[in-house]
Design an enzyme around this catalytic site. Sequence first.
Site, mmCIF file in Angstrom:
data_model
loop_
_atom_site.group_PDB
_atom_site.id
_atom_site.type_symbol
_atom_site.label_atom_id
_atom_site.label_comp_id
_atom_site.label_asym_id
_atom_site.label_seq_id
_atom_site.Cartn_x
_atom_site.Cartn_y
_atom_site.Cartn_z
ATOM 1 N N ASN A 7 0.845 -1.018 -0.172
ATOM 2 C CA ASN A 7 0.111 -0.007 0.092
ATOM 3 C C ASN A 7 0.725 1.341 0.090
ATOM 4 O OD1 ASN A 7 -1.684 1.907 0.553
ATOM 5 N ND2 ASN A 7 -2.895 1.136 2.500
ATOM 6 N N ARG A 91 -2.592 -1.849 -3.444
ATOM 7 C CA ARG A 91 -3.856 -1.184 -3.268
ATOM 8 C C ARG A 91 -3.742 -0.077 -4.135
ATOM 9 N NH1 ARG A 91 -4.749 3.643 0.979
ATOM 10 N NH2 ARG A 91 -6.995 3.955 0.383
ATOM 11 N N HIS A 180 -12.787 3.405 -0.164
ATOM 12 C CA HIS A 180 -13.019 2.060 0.973
ATOM 13 C C HIS A 180 -13.655 1.161 0.307
ATOM 14 C CE1 HIS A 180 -13.001 5.776 4.165
ATOM 15 N NE2 HIS A 180 -11.884 5.314 4.048
ATOM 16 N N ARG A 241 -12.043 16.228 7.690
ATOM 17 C CA ARG A 241 -12.736 16.364 6.507
ATOM 18 C C ARG A 241 -14.404 17.185 6.828
ATOM 19 N NH1 ARG A 241 -11.224 11.423 3.766
ATOM 20 N NH2 ARG A 241 -8.744 11.795 3.158
ATOM 21 N N GLU A 385 -8.517 -4.882 4.730
ATOM 22 C CA GLU A 385 -8.209 -4.722 3.208
ATOM 23 C C GLU A 385 -6.819 -5.445 2.743
ATOM 24 O OE1 GLU A 385 -8.776 -0.688 4.832
ATOM 25 O OE2 GLU A 385 -9.653 -0.183 3.026
#
Length: 399
Positions: A7, A91, A180, A241, A385
């Site tokens: 990743n 990823r 995601h 955010r 993941e």
Amino acid sequence: MKILVLNCGSSSIKYQLFDIDKKIVMAKGIVEKIGLEESILKNNRNDGDKVLVTEEIPNHTIGIEKILNLLIDKDHGSLKSFDEINAVGHRVVHGAEKFNSSVLITDEVVKKMKECIDLAPLHNPPNLKGIAAIKEILPNIPQVGVFDTAFHQTMPDYAYMYAIPFELYEKYSIRRYGFHGTSHRYVSQRACEILNLDFKKQKIITCHLGNGASIAAVKNGKSVDTSMGLTPVEGLMMGTRTGDLDLGVMFYLMNKENLDVKAANALVNKKSGVLGISGISSDMREVEEAEVKGNKRAKLALSMYNYRVKKYIGAYAAAMGGVDVIVFTGGIGENSPETREEICKGFEFLGLDFDSNVNKGIRGKEMVISKPESKVIAIVVPTDEELVIAQDTFEIISK
Ligand code: AMP
């Protein structure tokens, strides 16, 4: 069969080495601060051996070289030689409309990935650097790309389109993509495995609540809506955010505060959310601690956070014509009983009979948190993941 999962971020590379046959992670670690003078390489082997190296790692190729050399190191390694690595899974953040599932990486695929850079200028370039580095160091090893956006490619057009002039969608591919996806796919499937339900026949809402947060509606095995959009800023309130925001607020602030695009971007992505409201931290643990001590802005931040998730659950239940399972995952979803309780409270009308007592003790493990007689099941499923990337890689190279 051994699979290395990478990743690659802008200044870091996370990795895990899987033994697929034994179903174990042999080693995992991270390279941080790539490009700075004191880069760090941490490796944890599954027998408890730990290594921390501090040295200059100027770029991703050298970072990956160091990881690979550590994996075959005679004292701290897990492998005898590179020949033992059967494949590398990556990823990849943005696959746009070009990728709706994981793929074997070829020159043609790399070309298409490069065409997606415009949509994820911060994320896709380091992903591509990782792919190029492996090609350079281990040219004969197959590589697979697993996209954050792929699972959401099944959304219907009325869910993914923005109400802007249609020509702009055609010209720039501006639409909701969602992120995601690997996590939403894993936890929705895993929840069905745990509950012994047919994944293809359920209405599932997956709440991935981490520093970045998104929620997805998964109907009959397919993502039909998700809260993140063209970029990860839309939807739920997050660590830093804004999530959903009246665009008029931005025009007003850009005008009043004289913000250019870069500053406006930093405002909505880095300075807002839980951090912006609480003024304390983007880290949920610190904000929860402050709330317990009576901090009013911390309380407001948490109330806003939970309320937004609640609204989305209601919306997605409406979109799917009901809900059978609600899944919590991500650092906050897995570890904060208070957040789960506040979100689930008041959902009796949906058929959710929440088990407050069981919920209290659950951190980071798979557990049903609704009562046995509840019509709607609430469940915690820690996400994984990397495991999905390893499994997809295995499946693709075995074909
Ligand atoms: P992630 O991005 O999935 O790693 O999640 C990071 C977020 O999870 C941060 O806001 C952490 O504060 C939060 N988190 C981790 N552990 C806990 C915990 N025990 N209680 C509340 N929040 C937690």
